[in-house]
Write an enzyme that holds these catalytic residues in place. Structure first.
Site, PDB file in Angstrom:
ATOM      1  N   LYS A 185       0.838  -1.204   0.000  1.00 49.90           N
ATOM      2  CA  LYS A 185       0.000   0.000   0.000  1.00 49.90           C
ATOM      3  C   LYS A 185       0.874   1.255   0.000  1.00 49.90           C
ATOM      4  CE  LYS A 185      -3.751  -2.433   2.260  1.00 49.90           C
ATOM      5  NZ  LYS A 185      -4.390  -2.810   3.525  1.00 49.90           N
ATOM      6  N   GLN A 220      -5.362  -1.734   9.667  1.00 46.95           N
ATOM      7  CA  GLN A 220      -5.042  -3.016   9.055  1.00 46.95           C
ATOM      8  C   GLN A 220      -5.585  -4.164   9.913  1.00 46.95           C
ATOM      9  OE1 GLN A 220      -3.646  -3.337   6.074  1.00 46.95           O
ATOM     10  NE2 GLN A 220      -3.412  -5.550   6.084  1.00 46.95           N
ATOM     11  N   ASP A 242     -11.446   2.520   3.781  1.00 46.13           N
ATOM     12  CA  ASP A 242     -11.734   1.099   3.695  1.00 46.13           C
ATOM     13  C   ASP A 242     -13.233   0.810   3.545  1.00 46.13           C
ATOM     14  OD1 ASP A 242      -9.990  -0.997   3.645  1.00 46.13           O
ATOM     15  OD2 ASP A 242      -9.941  -1.318   5.797  1.00 46.13           O
TER      16      ASP A 242
HETATM   17  N1  LIG Z   1      -8.521  -2.932   6.936  1.00 46.10           N
HETATM   18  C1  LIG Z   1      -8.107  -3.787   6.023  1.00 46.10           C
HETATM   19  N2  LIG Z   1      -8.392  -3.552   4.729  1.00 46.10           N
HETATM   20  C2  LIG Z   1      -7.952  -4.407   3.775  1.00 46.10           C
HETATM   21  O1  LIG Z   1      -8.208  -4.201   2.571  1.00 46.10           O
HETATM   22  C3  LIG Z   1      -7.187  -5.542   4.172  1.00 46.10           C
HETATM   23  C4  LIG Z   1      -6.931  -5.717   5.528  1.00 46.10           C
HETATM   24  N3  LIG Z   1      -7.407  -4.836   6.431  1.00 46.10           N
HETATM   25  N4  LIG Z   1      -6.244  -6.792   5.949  1.00 46.10           N
HETATM   26  C5  LIG Z   1      -5.715  -7.774   5.045  1.00 46.10           C
HETATM   27  C6  LIG Z   1      -6.482  -7.823   3.745  1.00 46.10           C
HETATM   28  C7  LIG Z   1      -5.705  -8.418   2.603  1.00 46.10           C
HETATM   29  N5  LIG Z   1      -5.502  -7.335   1.656  1.00 46.10           N
HETATM   30  C8  LIG Z   1      -4.715  -7.426   0.522  1.00 46.10           C
HETATM   31  C9  LIG Z   1      -4.214  -6.317  -0.127  1.00 46.10           C
HETATM   32  C10 LIG Z   1      -3.364  -6.437  -1.203  1.00 46.10           C
HETATM   33  C11 LIG Z   1      -2.993  -7.667  -1.673  1.00 46.10           C
HETATM   34  C12 LIG Z   1      -2.071  -7.771  -2.813  1.00 46.10           C
HETATM   35  O2  LIG Z   1      -1.479  -6.792  -3.237  1.00 46.10           O
HETATM   36  N6  LIG Z   1      -1.873  -8.969  -3.369  1.00 46.10           N
HETATM   37  C13 LIG Z   1      -0.980  -9.219  -4.474  1.00 46.10           C
HETATM   38  C14 LIG Z   1       0.285  -9.970  -4.071  1.00 46.10           C
HETATM   39  C15 LIG Z   1       0.602  -9.998  -2.609  1.00 46.10           C
HETATM   40  C16 LIG Z   1       1.759 -10.906  -2.236  1.00 46.10           C
HETATM   41  O3  LIG Z   1       2.622 -11.176  -3.070  1.00 46.10           O
HETATM   42  O4  LIG Z   1       1.765 -11.360  -1.074  1.00 46.10           O
HETATM   43  C17 LIG Z   1      -1.707 -10.040  -5.523  1.00 46.10           C
HETATM   44  O5  LIG Z   1      -2.710 -10.697  -5.176  1.00 46.10           O
HETATM   45  O6  LIG Z   1      -1.284 -10.051  -6.648  1.00 46.10           O
HETATM   46  C18 LIG Z   1      -3.505  -8.784  -1.062  1.00 46.10           C
HETATM   47  C19 LIG Z   1      -4.357  -8.661   0.022  1.00 46.10           C
HETATM   48  C20 LIG Z   1      -6.101  -6.233   2.123  1.00 46.10           C
HETATM   49  N7  LIG Z   1      -6.708  -6.448   3.289  1.00 46.10           N
END
Ligand SMILES: Nc1nc(=O)c2c([nH]1)NC[C@@H]1CN(c3ccc(C(=O)N[C@@H](CCC(=O)O)C(=O)O)cc3)C=[N+]21
Ligand SMILES: [Mg+2]
Length: 295
Positions: free
Chosen positions: A57, A101, A124
């Site tokens: 992020k 988070q 969010d």
């Molecule tokens: N308040 C809150 N809001 C959220 O939106 C929130 C949270 N808490 N807690 C955890 C989850 C999970 N999440 C992700 C964000 C980006 C990727 C992301 O960028 N993923 C990449 C790769 C990630 C990697 O390589 O580990 C992809 O899927 O291509 C994944 C998961 C947001 N979350």
């Protein structure tokens, strides 16, 4: 039936395109507003997965020109300490978006902290005011992952109106809001979950299948109607070859890809879209509450 080649819904590419658009928007607005947009991500403790997402992020913010005003708290931070920080950020004119988070350590009450966030800074979309607006189909800040799903469907001109959508998973973070957004676009929506009877039969009805359960590769080919659009919201870290960890979704990608018409990959699907929507929400709050004279 013969295997056809599904179209990959490329969330990574679309997220990059959205970030470029946001970068231009920020540059234009910044000259009027006199400061960059600001996003505060609050992280508590040392959950390694959370640390990866928070870093993603922050990197994305940097690309777009959003100031990262995040705070990292030790794992034993108190409820009062966090609530106090959120209240300060609510008052801070440099901050347009606040995100706590999740998941938080057990001793903290995440819901009451989410409710401390000013609804206009709720990047969010998890505050009860913004969830309530979604239920009413009013405009407002919307949860990032569900908004990312809808934006990706829109980009590929996937018809939603009148189609049967099945959402597996009923979380407040994904399942419930994505079901409401599909309903808003006139899908016939079924919400399936751990108590659903005949889950396979329910899933096989879906023209659009959204998997948001957090169970690695549970959606196998026999649960999918040939020609369905398959959206995989799962991000599961599992043991891969030679003990290395790898990322898989809730969908068994290889076998489902053989019969789906469209499918999202993991990684590179909904994950990057979630980040793009977070930035988009932050920039939208920045624009809306600082430029009463602009559109
Ligand atoms: N308040 C809150 N809001 C959220 O939106 C929130 C949270 N808490 N807690 C955890 C989850 C999970 N999440 C992700 C964000 C980006 C990727 C992301 O960028 N993923 C990449 C790769 C990630 C990697 O390589 O580990 C992809 O899927 O291509 C994944 C998961 C947001 N979350
Ligand atoms: Mg708003």
């Amino acid at each position: 039936m013969s295997a056809s080649i599904p179209q990959i819904l490329d969330g990574k590419a679309l997220a990059q395109k959205i970030q470029l658009e946001l970068k231009e928007k920020v540059a234009t607005l910044e000259s009027k507003i006199g400061r960059p947009p600001g996003l505060a991500v609050l992280m508590v403790g040392d959950n390694p997965a959370s640390a990866v997402y928070v870093r993603n992020k922050e990197r994305a913010c940097q690309k777009v020109g959003i100031a990262s005003l995040g705070k990292h708290f030790p794992g034993d931070a108190t409820q009062a300490e966090l609530a106090e920080t959120i209240k300060e950020l609510n008052q801070d004119d440099r901050v347009d978006g606040i995100l706590v988070q999740l998941p938080l350590p057990e001793h903290l009450d995440s819901i009451s902290l989410l409710h401390c966030i000013h609804p206009d800074k709720d990047a969010d979309g998890l505050h009860q005011v913004n969830l309530g607006k979604l239920v009413r189909s009013e405009s407002g800040l919307r949860s990032c992952t569900p908004a990312g799903v809808m934006r990706l469907l829109q980009e590929y001109h996937i018809p939603i109106s009148g189609k049967k959508a099945v959402v597996i998973g009923r979380s407040i973070l994904v399942g419930k809001p994505v079901a409401l957004m599909l309903l808003e676009q006139n899908a016939t929506v079924t919400m399936a979950h751990s108590r659903t009877e005949n889950l396979g039969a329910v899933c096989r009805e879906a023209d659009i299948l959204v998997a948001a359960v957090g169970k690695p590769e549970m959606i196998t080919r026999d649960l999918v109607k040939p020609g369905a659009v398959v959206i995989d919201v799962g991000i599961n870290r599992v043991e891969g070859k030679e003990g290395k960890s790898k990322l898989v979704g809730d969908v068994a990608f290889e076998e489902v890809a053989e019969i789906a018409s469209y499918i999202t990959p993991v990684p590179g699907g909904i994950g990057p879209m979630t980040v793009a929507m977070l930035l988009s929400n932050t920039v939208e709050s920045y624009r809306q509450f600082n430029t009463p004279d602009v559109d």
